[in-house]
Write a protein that holds these residues in place. Structure first.
Motif, PDB file in Angstrom:
ATOM      1  N   SER A  72       2.432  -3.649  -2.874  1.00 26.05           N
ATOM      2  CA  SER A  72       2.384  -2.063  -2.935  1.00 26.05           C
ATOM      3  C   SER A  72       2.404  -1.480  -1.973  1.00 26.05           C
ATOM      4  O   SER A  72       2.848  -0.284  -1.705  1.00 26.05           O
ATOM      5  CB  SER A  72       1.078  -1.794  -4.213  1.00 26.05           C
ATOM      6  OG  SER A  72       0.139  -2.280  -3.458  1.00 26.05           O
ATOM      7  N   SER A  73       1.690  -2.000  -0.921  1.00 29.25           N
ATOM      8  CA  SER A  73       1.598  -1.136   0.464  1.00 29.25           C
ATOM      9  C   SER A  73       2.809  -1.194   1.276  1.00 29.25           C
ATOM     10  O   SER A  73       2.849  -0.344   2.146  1.00 29.25           O
ATOM     11  CB  SER A  73       0.399  -1.964   1.306  1.00 29.25           C
ATOM     12  OG  SER A  73      -0.855  -1.837   0.734  1.00 29.25           O
ATOM     13  N   GLN A  95      10.543  -2.820   6.538  1.00 32.92           N
ATOM     14  CA  GLN A  95      10.418  -2.449   4.854  1.00 32.92           C
ATOM     15  C   GLN A  95      11.250  -3.772   4.329  1.00 32.92           C
ATOM     16  O   GLN A  95      10.523  -4.269   3.380  1.00 32.92           O
ATOM     17  CB  GLN A  95      10.622  -1.073   4.468  1.00 32.92           C
ATOM     18  CG  GLN A  95       9.933  -1.046   2.985  1.00 32.92           C
ATOM     19  CD  GLN A  95      10.325   0.510   2.884  1.00 32.92           C
ATOM     20  OE1 GLN A  95      11.491   1.142   2.576  1.00 32.92           O
ATOM     21  NE2 GLN A  95       9.366   1.182   2.262  1.00 32.92           N
ATOM     22  N   LEU A  96      12.481  -3.752   4.572  1.00 34.68           N
ATOM     23  CA  LEU A  96      13.378  -4.911   4.109  1.00 34.68           C
ATOM     24  C   LEU A  96      12.777  -6.122   3.973  1.00 34.68           C
ATOM     25  O   LEU A  96      12.430  -6.993   3.118  1.00 34.68           O
ATOM     26  CB  LEU A  96      14.526  -5.004   4.512  1.00 34.68           C
ATOM     27  CG  LEU A  96      15.692  -3.904   4.011  1.00 34.68           C
ATOM     28  CD1 LEU A  96      17.161  -4.016   4.784  1.00 34.68           C
ATOM     29  CD2 LEU A  96      15.813  -4.337   2.580  1.00 34.68           C
ATOM     30  N   PHE A  97      12.204  -6.419   5.283  1.00 42.35           N
ATOM     31  CA  PHE A  97      11.526  -7.752   5.549  1.00 42.35           C
ATOM     32  C   PHE A  97      10.381  -8.138   4.700  1.00 42.35           C
ATOM     33  O   PHE A  97      10.259  -9.102   4.055  1.00 42.35           O
ATOM     34  CB  PHE A  97      11.241  -8.165   6.874  1.00 42.35           C
ATOM     35  CG  PHE A  97      10.540  -9.519   7.243  1.00 42.35           C
ATOM     36  CD1 PHE A  97      11.169 -10.421   7.522  1.00 42.35           C
ATOM     37  CD2 PHE A  97       9.021  -9.271   7.437  1.00 42.35           C
ATOM     38  CE1 PHE A  97      10.503 -11.643   7.726  1.00 42.35           C
ATOM     39  CE2 PHE A  97       8.505 -10.613   7.824  1.00 42.35           C
ATOM     40  CZ  PHE A  97       9.158 -11.883   7.737  1.00 42.35           C
ATOM     41  N   PHE A  98       9.260  -7.337   4.654  1.00 40.18           N
ATOM     42  CA  PHE A  98       8.008  -7.420   4.136  1.00 40.18           C
ATOM     43  C   PHE A  98       8.134  -7.140   2.627  1.00 40.18           C
ATOM     44  O   PHE A  98       7.537  -7.762   1.723  1.00 40.18           O
ATOM     45  CB  PHE A  98       7.299  -6.239   4.667  1.00 40.18           C
ATOM     46  CG  PHE A  98       6.561  -6.743   5.975  1.00 40.18           C
ATOM     47  CD1 PHE A  98       5.775  -7.900   6.203  1.00 40.18           C
ATOM     48  CD2 PHE A  98       7.016  -5.860   7.179  1.00 40.18           C
ATOM     49  CE1 PHE A  98       5.364  -8.225   7.308  1.00 40.18           C
ATOM     50  CE2 PHE A  98       6.479  -6.410   8.166  1.00 40.18           C
ATOM     51  CZ  PHE A  98       5.602  -7.526   8.603  1.00 40.18           C
ATOM     52  N   LEU A  99       9.152  -6.434   1.910  1.00 39.42           N
ATOM     53  CA  LEU A  99       9.374  -6.407   0.645  1.00 39.42           C
ATOM     54  C   LEU A  99       9.819  -7.625   0.129  1.00 39.42           C
ATOM     55  O   LEU A  99       9.443  -7.947  -0.976  1.00 39.42           O
ATOM     56  CB  LEU A  99      10.293  -5.125   0.285  1.00 39.42           C
ATOM     57  CG  LEU A  99      10.626  -4.980  -1.129  1.00 39.42           C
ATOM     58  CD1 LEU A  99       9.599  -4.341  -1.944  1.00 39.42           C
ATOM     59  CD2 LEU A  99      12.087  -4.155  -1.123  1.00 39.42           C
ATOM     60  N   HIS A 100      10.704  -8.194   0.613  1.00 28.27           N
ATOM     61  CA  HIS A 100      11.398  -9.594   0.284  1.00 28.27           C
ATOM     62  C   HIS A 100      10.437 -10.620   0.350  1.00 28.27           C
ATOM     63  O   HIS A 100      10.318 -11.623  -0.196  1.00 28.27           O
ATOM     64  CB  HIS A 100      12.476  -9.804   0.848  1.00 28.27           C
ATOM     65  CG  HIS A 100      13.564  -9.099   0.332  1.00 28.27           C
ATOM     66  ND1 HIS A 100      14.502  -9.391  -0.868  1.00 28.27           N
ATOM     67  CD2 HIS A 100      14.335  -7.932   0.616  1.00 28.27           C
ATOM     68  CE1 HIS A 100      15.567  -8.533  -1.331  1.00 28.27           C
ATOM     69  NE2 HIS A 100      15.277  -7.572  -0.171  1.00 28.27           N
ATOM     70  N   LEU A 101       9.532 -10.632   1.583  1.00 26.70           N
ATOM     71  CA  LEU A 101       8.421 -11.667   1.751  1.00 26.70           C
ATOM     72  C   LEU A 101       7.675 -11.444   0.594  1.00 26.70           C
ATOM     73  O   LEU A 101       7.224 -12.672   0.122  1.00 26.70           O
ATOM     74  CB  LEU A 101       7.773 -11.169   3.250  1.00 26.70           C
ATOM     75  CG  LEU A 101       6.558 -12.300   3.464  1.00 26.70           C
ATOM     76  CD1 LEU A 101       6.851 -13.586   3.577  1.00 26.70           C
ATOM     77  CD2 LEU A 101       5.946 -11.768   4.637  1.00 26.70           C
ATOM     78  N   PHE A 102       6.911 -10.577   0.302  1.00 24.30           N
ATOM     79  CA  PHE A 102       5.911 -10.419  -0.838  1.00 24.30           C
ATOM     80  C   PHE A 102       6.426 -10.566  -2.138  1.00 24.30           C
ATOM     81  O   PHE A 102       5.773 -11.063  -2.826  1.00 24.30           O
ATOM     82  CB  PHE A 102       5.121  -8.926  -0.704  1.00 24.30           C
ATOM     83  CG  PHE A 102       4.447  -9.215   0.911  1.00 24.30           C
ATOM     84  CD1 PHE A 102       3.652 -10.117   1.354  1.00 24.30           C
ATOM     85  CD2 PHE A 102       4.629  -7.729   1.556  1.00 24.30           C
ATOM     86  CE1 PHE A 102       3.077  -9.672   2.535  1.00 24.30           C
ATOM     87  CE2 PHE A 102       3.994  -7.633   2.662  1.00 24.30           C
ATOM     88  CZ  PHE A 102       3.072  -8.619   3.394  1.00 24.30           C
ATOM     89  N   PHE A 172      12.630   3.687  -1.287  1.00 25.77           N
ATOM     90  CA  PHE A 172      12.371   2.549  -0.388  1.00 25.77           C
ATOM     91  C   PHE A 172      13.700   1.875   0.013  1.00 25.77           C
ATOM     92  O   PHE A 172      14.611   2.043  -0.611  1.00 25.77           O
ATOM     93  CB  PHE A 172      11.156   1.562  -0.975  1.00 25.77           C
ATOM     94  CG  PHE A 172      11.826   0.935  -2.279  1.00 25.77           C
ATOM     95  CD1 PHE A 172      12.386  -0.576  -2.045  1.00 25.77           C
ATOM     96  CD2 PHE A 172      11.770   1.336  -3.638  1.00 25.77           C
ATOM     97  CE1 PHE A 172      12.680  -1.048  -3.160  1.00 25.77           C
ATOM     98  CE2 PHE A 172      12.296   0.749  -4.643  1.00 25.77           C
ATOM     99  CZ  PHE A 172      12.660  -0.802  -4.520  1.00 25.77           C
ATOM    100  N   CYS A 173      13.702   1.039   0.930  1.00 21.74           N
ATOM    101  CA  CYS A 173      14.907   0.082   1.348  1.00 21.74           C
ATOM    102  C   CYS A 173      14.964  -1.004   0.419  1.00 21.74           C
ATOM    103  O   CYS A 173      14.055  -1.837   0.687  1.00 21.74           O
ATOM    104  CB  CYS A 173      14.692  -0.056   2.871  1.00 21.74           C
ATOM    105  SG  CYS A 173      15.050   1.428   3.845  1.00 21.74           S
ATOM    106  N   ASN A 174      15.955  -1.343  -0.107  1.00 20.16           N
ATOM    107  CA  ASN A 174      16.397  -2.320  -0.684  1.00 20.16           C
ATOM    108  C   ASN A 174      17.609  -2.939  -0.372  1.00 20.16           C
ATOM    109  O   ASN A 174      18.312  -2.107  -0.289  1.00 20.16           O
ATOM    110  CB  ASN A 174      15.942  -2.241  -2.036  1.00 20.16           C
ATOM    111  CG  ASN A 174      15.825  -3.706  -2.822  1.00 20.16           C
ATOM    112  OD1 ASN A 174      15.936  -4.907  -2.155  1.00 20.16           O
ATOM    113  ND2 ASN A 174      15.592  -3.855  -4.054  1.00 20.16           N
TER     114      ASN A 174
END
Length: 319
Positions: A72-73, A95-102, A172-174
């Motif tokens: 969420s962060s 943001q792309l990296f951490f979004l897909h990581l989590f 957000f970036c996806n």
């Protein structure tokens, strides 16, 4: 813009351009984010400070709370900033990296938790012998797989040339909305991106279905009390899985569900449906490890009803 100029920042449109709705969204999502942080931290603290909860199930549950906080962060603070200020720019790489990581870590963890429930219910004599070292290794592997997956997704996305425009119709970036802005043919890049994501999601989904199918068949041989306890535990986990897998979509309002609402509902479900955690929280409160547990539950109940009512009203308004 010159063709040899490449974009480093993107502009996102956000959820709405109506200032009244922006204020209302900001108030609602701020409250949800604070409750998400508080609820998940509360679960983590309870599990860490309660020796009787030092089991694989609660070890994985504490990791799920940690991932929910991180997940969420990644998106919510930037979304809240966009609701307050006109300048809605973002550098997408991080943001792309951490979004897909989590996101990948959560999918894998939910799969591991389903297998943990399978062992606990279908092989109860072997479950007490499960080594916590193995659980730690599994968590290490899921973070490793999540990192590799995220690097692949991010690298394939940022290697494309972006000459303009640079406006993303999202908050957000996806990958899907970003690669649409590339000034080149993205078919060859899109295939490995979709294959990478699809392989992990489909594999985890099939593993989850297989685990719960076997569990349901095995419950027929157990006593009524055993079935009740097993179903209660599995139902809570199944609800979390359904919330995470169910709403995937590129639609902005649907995306709000799994980036904002789901991380809030996870601790809400786990806290209110798990008697051991509630008992441990009361015990810790008596030891004055933390005091506001009853306030948290009451606030969660009231706030959740208000927030869900607000979201449903907003969705109907947009439709």
């Amino acid at each position: 813009m010159a063709p040899d100029t490449y974009l480093t920042q993107f502009v996102f449109l956000g959820l709405t351009d109506n200032w009244v709705q922006e204020i209302l969204f900001f108030m609602a999502f701020s409250a949800m984010y604070v409750l998400t942080l508080w609820g998940n931290i509360l679960i983590m603290v309870t599990i860490v400070f309660t020796p009787c909860l030092s089991t694989p199930m609660y070890f994985f549950l504490s990791n799920l709370s940690f991932i929910d906080i991180c997940h969420s962060s990644v998106t919510v603070p930037k979304m809240l900033e966009g609701l307050l200020f006109d300048r809605k720019t973002i550098s997408c790489i991080a943001q792309l990296f951490f979004l897909h990581l989590f996101a990948c870590a959560e999918i894998l963890l939910l799969t591991i938790m389903a297998y943990d429930r399978y062992v606990a219910i279908c092989a109860p004599l072997h479950y007490p012998n499960v080594n916590m070292r193995v659980c730690v290794q599994l968590v290490f592997v899921l973070w490793l797989v999540g990192t590799v997956h995220s690097l692949v997704q991010t690298f394939l996305t940022i290697r494309l040339p972006y000459c303009g425009p640079n406006v993303i119709d999202s908050y957000f970036c996806n990958v899907p909305p970003v690669i649409k802005l590339a000034c080149t043919d993205t078919c060859l890049t899109g295939i490995p991106i979709v294959s990478n994501r699809g392989t992990i999601s489909l594999s985890c989904f099939l593993a989850l279905v297989a685990s719960y199918t076997i569990i349901l068949f095995s419950l027929r041989k157990q006593s009524a009390e055993g079935r009740r306890k097993a179903l209660s535990t599995c139902l809570a986990h199944f609800m979390v899985v359904s919330l995470f897998f169910g709403p995937f979509s590129t639609d902005k309002l649907v995306s709000v569900f799994y980036t904002v609402v789901t991380p809030l509902l996870n601790p809400f479900i786990d806290t209110l449906r798990n008697e051991e955690i509630k008992s441990a929280m009361k015990h810790l409160r008596q030891r004055r490890v933390f005091k506001p547990y009853p306030i948290y539950i009451e606030l969660n109940l009231v706030t959740l009803k208000v927030i869900l009512s607000f979201i449903s009203t907003s969705i109907l308004y947009f439709l």
